[in-house]
Enzyme design. Structure first.
Site, short mmCIF file in Angstrom:
data_model
loop_
_atom_site.label_atom_id
_atom_site.label_comp_id
_atom_site.label_asym_id
_atom_site.label_seq_id
_atom_site.Cartn_x
_atom_site.Cartn_y
_atom_site.Cartn_z
N LYS A 126 0.84 -1.22 0.00
CA LYS A 126 0.00 0.00 0.00
C LYS A 126 0.86 1.26 0.00
O LYS A 126 0.44 2.31 -0.47
CB LYS A 126 -0.99 -0.01 1.16
N SER A 181 0.46 10.34 6.32
CA SER A 181 1.24 9.36 5.57
C SER A 181 2.46 10.02 4.92
O SER A 181 2.33 10.89 4.06
CB SER A 181 0.38 8.72 4.48
#
Ligand SMILES: NC(=O)c1ccc[n+]([C@@H]2O[C@H](COP(=O)([O-])OP(=O)(O)OC[C@H]3O[C@@H](n4cnc5c(N)ncnc54)[C@H](O)[C@@H]3O)[C@@H](O)[C@H]2O)c1
Length: 347
Positions: free
Chosen positions: A189, A252
């Site tokens: 991911k 992130s």
């Protein structure tokens, strides 16, 4: 329980804080004496967690023997992925055999294509190994925001032990036997998150983001299943769940690096500006090698590699993905198709 967290990054400290609040006796191993001393004195990490003070109960050490002994019930590996093998090797003697270990690091080793649990099995044989992974930004866990995670191990006993140790009204822990599926979801991911960041950096919208997430999980699932993972794992928290949170959140670092690249910066400039290990960059190379090894085309991941390592622009990568050969959305089973879809072509 007596638990040691090996690694004092953002995630290691969020875990140590959570476990201390659960009433466990927690020791954290820092990879330098100076950092162990600083954390003992200052008990904060203002860059990652502004205004948060770590619980007084946490002990910080740099000595490996002291760290391993203090974690007699459970060792939690939490260093960044480029350091997993060297850290495990440096702990080999202190840990010995017969310990319970879970690893929260995400990533695939570039040279060997091993997952994090594979590396620990390789370096620390004779111990019971598991992984803990899911959509869990440290910045939210440390504030006690509701979060879910998956404890996976080939040993049901270890998976359930880790579930018991971590579970709380703030952190719901599921178990799974599919270690490979959980690890591949968590590692791959990061590569899709770089792509999602690039799309944001180019100024593209939510449609593009939704396409990258959906086609991204399709790619990850194809490869993972080919390698032996269970499809249902990739639909779960450690697969789709982690992909959504990583592609959508400013927490992130992979997405933040992607945004900078989309705005025209080089991979090196983006990594320097983010200032932390951008694991997706390492996993991108490994994912490309896995795609070749398992003969499974991964179009988004291949384009991310071209942008990172071959000087292709992010804009060109998106154009090429949009202009790929026409195809059906999924590989339907023939028995699920109406007659006219099963035979030949209408064109
Ligand atoms: N931050 C999060 O929200 C989060 C959530 C879930 C999983 N993870 C995963 O956890 C792992 C650690 O992430 P993080 O956010 O804590 O990273 P980080 O960059 O904040 O910390 C990395 C840690 O690695 C260790 N380290 C650095 N250099 C080292 C060296 N030379 N030798 C040994 N150890 C060294 C140190 O303990 C350092 O603090 C990553 O694999 C990440 O994908 C992070």
């Amino acid at each position: 329980m007596k638990i040691t967290v090996i690694g004092c990054g953002a995630w290691g400290m969020a875990i140590a804080s959570h476990l201390t609040k659960q009433g466990h006796s927690v020791t954290v191993w820092a990879h330098s004496e100076a950092e162990a001393e600083r954390l003992t004195k200052e008990r904060e990490m203002p860059n990652a967690f502004p205004g948060v003070r770590f619980p007084d109960g946490i002990t910080f050490v740099n000595d490996r023997r002291a760290a391993a002994d203090a974690g007699e019930d459970l060792l939690v590996f939490a260093v960044a992925s480029p350091f997993t093998r060297s850290t495990a090797e440096s702990f080999k003697e202190a840990i010995g055999t017969g310990k319970r270990i879970t690893i929260v690091t995400k990533g695939i080793e570039e040279e060997t294509l091993m997952t994090q649990a594979d590396i620990l099995e390789d370096v620390l044989p004779g111990n019971t190994i598991g992984v803990l992974s899911g959509p869990t930004h440290a910045e939210e866990v440390i504030l006690g925001m509701p979060t879910t995670i998956v404890s996976a191990s080939k040993s049901r006993q270890l998976a359930e032990f880790v579930q018991d140790v971590f579970i709380s009204p703030k952190l719901r822990v599921y178990t799974s036997p599919d270690v490979l599926g959980v690890e591949l979801g968590g590692s791959l991911k990061n590569v899709i998150a770089l792509a999602a960041g690039m799309a944001d950096g180019l100024g593209y919208g939510d449609n593009c983001k939704a396409a990258l997430i959906t086609r991204g999980i399709h790619e990850i699932t194809k490869l993972a299943v080919r390698m032996g993972a269970l499809p249902v794992t990739l639909q779960g928290l450690s697969g789709m769940g982690d992909l959504i949170v990583t592609c959508a959140s400013m927490h992130s670092r992979n997405r933040r690096a992607g945004i900078l690249i989309g705005q025209g910066k080089s991979m090196e400039e983006a990594m320097a500006e983010v200032g932390q290990v951008v694991e997706g960059v390492y996993s991108a190379k490994a994912a490309k090698a896995l795609s070749q090894k398992y003969d499974t085309p991964l179009p988004i991941i291949e384009e991310v590699n071209r942008v990172l390592f071959e000087g292709e622009s992010a804009e060109e990568a998106v154009r090429k993905l949009m202009m790929r050969d026409r195809k059906m959305e999924s590989s339907f089973r023939p028995e699920d198709l109406p007659e006219c879809w099963r035979t030949g072509s209408s064109r």
